[in-house]
Scaffold this motif. Structure first.
Motif, mmCIF file in Angstrom:
data_model
loop_
_atom_site.group_PDB
_atom_site.id
_atom_site.type_symbol
_atom_site.label_atom_id
_atom_site.label_comp_id
_atom_site.label_asym_id
_atom_site.label_seq_id
_atom_site.Cartn_x
_atom_site.Cartn_y
_atom_site.Cartn_z
ATOM 1 N N ARG A 168 -1.899 2.269 -13.234
ATOM 2 C CA ARG A 168 -2.946 2.005 -12.241
ATOM 3 C C ARG A 168 -4.333 2.250 -12.836
ATOM 4 O O ARG A 168 -5.305 1.628 -12.431
ATOM 5 N N GLN A 170 -5.308 -2.283 -12.925
ATOM 6 C CA GLN A 170 -6.346 -2.383 -11.908
ATOM 7 C C GLN A 170 -6.594 -3.838 -11.532
ATOM 8 O O GLN A 170 -6.814 -4.167 -10.374
ATOM 9 N N LYS A 171 -6.535 -4.712 -12.538
ATOM 10 C CA LYS A 171 -6.710 -6.143 -12.268
ATOM 11 C C LYS A 171 -5.592 -6.650 -11.357
ATOM 12 O O LYS A 171 -5.829 -7.426 -10.436
ATOM 13 N N LEU A 191 -3.774 -4.867 -9.191
ATOM 14 C CA LEU A 191 -3.979 -4.324 -7.851
ATOM 15 C C LEU A 191 -5.135 -5.034 -7.141
ATOM 16 O O LEU A 191 -5.061 -5.336 -5.952
ATOM 17 N N LEU A 192 -6.196 -5.293 -7.895
ATOM 18 C CA LEU A 192 -7.339 -5.980 -7.326
ATOM 19 C C LEU A 192 -6.949 -7.395 -6.894
ATOM 20 O O LEU A 192 -7.320 -7.860 -5.815
ATOM 21 N N GLY A 193 -6.153 -8.078 -7.713
ATOM 22 C CA GLY A 193 -5.684 -9.418 -7.374
ATOM 23 C C GLY A 193 -4.839 -9.413 -6.105
ATOM 24 O O GLY A 193 -4.977 -10.278 -5.234
ATOM 25 N N GLN A 194 -3.943 -8.409 -5.997
ATOM 26 C CA GLN A 194 -3.111 -8.301 -4.796
ATOM 27 C C GLN A 194 -3.975 -8.047 -3.561
ATOM 28 O O GLN A 194 -3.740 -8.618 -2.489
ATOM 29 N N GLU A 195 -4.974 -7.204 -3.710
ATOM 30 C CA GLU A 195 -5.858 -6.891 -2.583
ATOM 31 C C GLU A 195 -6.656 -8.121 -2.173
ATOM 32 O O GLU A 195 -6.848 -8.395 -0.983
ATOM 33 N N ILE A 196 -7.124 -8.914 -3.145
ATOM 34 C CA ILE A 196 -7.870 -10.139 -2.845
ATOM 35 C C ILE A 196 -6.974 -11.137 -2.117
ATOM 36 O O ILE A 196 -7.396 -11.775 -1.143
#
Length: 196
Positions: free
Chosen positions: A13, A19-20, A22-27
């Motif tokens: 993480r 992080q990319k 997780l950020l992609g999943q959040e987007i």
């Protein structure tokens, strides 16, 4: 070993690639939520437009001074040749007309209308003559268990009803037959519409 996989998860993480991801999943999640909200906003907009149209229609009706009415009267077979006021003239204001939009008739007992000289019942405005008739109902259909409406067999709708012409200015709505009947249970007549 559990500690190593836990450390690996934390390190993953913290790494730029983790992080990319997780950020992609959040987007993606936020994109789905936005689509859902957009659909809800479109539905809400349509509902608001429908409500605005209904309010506008109501405001127009109020501006025209329309009032809804629903009245019931009782007609006796032996007295059917005499008018019975369903909507009395006194309920209309100066320059107003009655516009019936529906009615129903039903016997209050178990005896059909028979005998006598009557053959038809008229829903008419309250003028002395029968020039402005809204509907005529054949007496043969006035039988126990029969619920008579504008679309029933034996009912003839006149232009004053079908075209929403209404009655004459200042006249209410009466029910009257072309003659009296020898026997029959009381007939309940309900008329509804608007006054304008």
């Amino acid at each position: 070993m559990a500690l190593d996989s836990e450390k690996a998860g934390i390190l993953d993480r913290l790494s730029p690639d983790g992080q990319k991801a997780l950020l992609g999943q959040e987007i993606l999640r936020l994109g789905r939520e936005q689509e859902s909200l957009n659909g809800a906003l479109v539905a809400l907009g349509a509902a608001v437009e429908g409500l605005q149209a209904a309010v506008g229609s109501l405001e127009e009706a109020l501006a025209r001074g329309q009032r809804f009415f629903a009245r019931t009267g009782i007609v006796r077979a032996a007295e059917a040749g005499s008018r019975v006021a369903i909507l009395p003239e006194g309920e209309l204001g100066a320059g107003q007309k009655a516009y019936p939009v529906g009615f129903f008739l039903v016997l209050a007992g178990e005896v059909a209308w028979t005998g006598g000289v009557g053959s038809r019942i008229f829903l008419a405005d309250s003028g002395i003559d029968l020039i402005y008739r809204f509907a005529s109902i054949e007496a043969r259909v006035i039988a126990p268990g029969t619920f008579i409406t504008p679309s029933s067999e034996g009912v003839t709708l006149e232009a004053e009803f079908g075209l929403a012409v209404g009655g004459r200015v200042g006249n209410g709505i009466d029910i009257v037959a072309d003659g009296s009947f020898a026997s029959g249970s009381d007939l309940s007549v309900t008329v509804y519409g608007y006054i304008a």
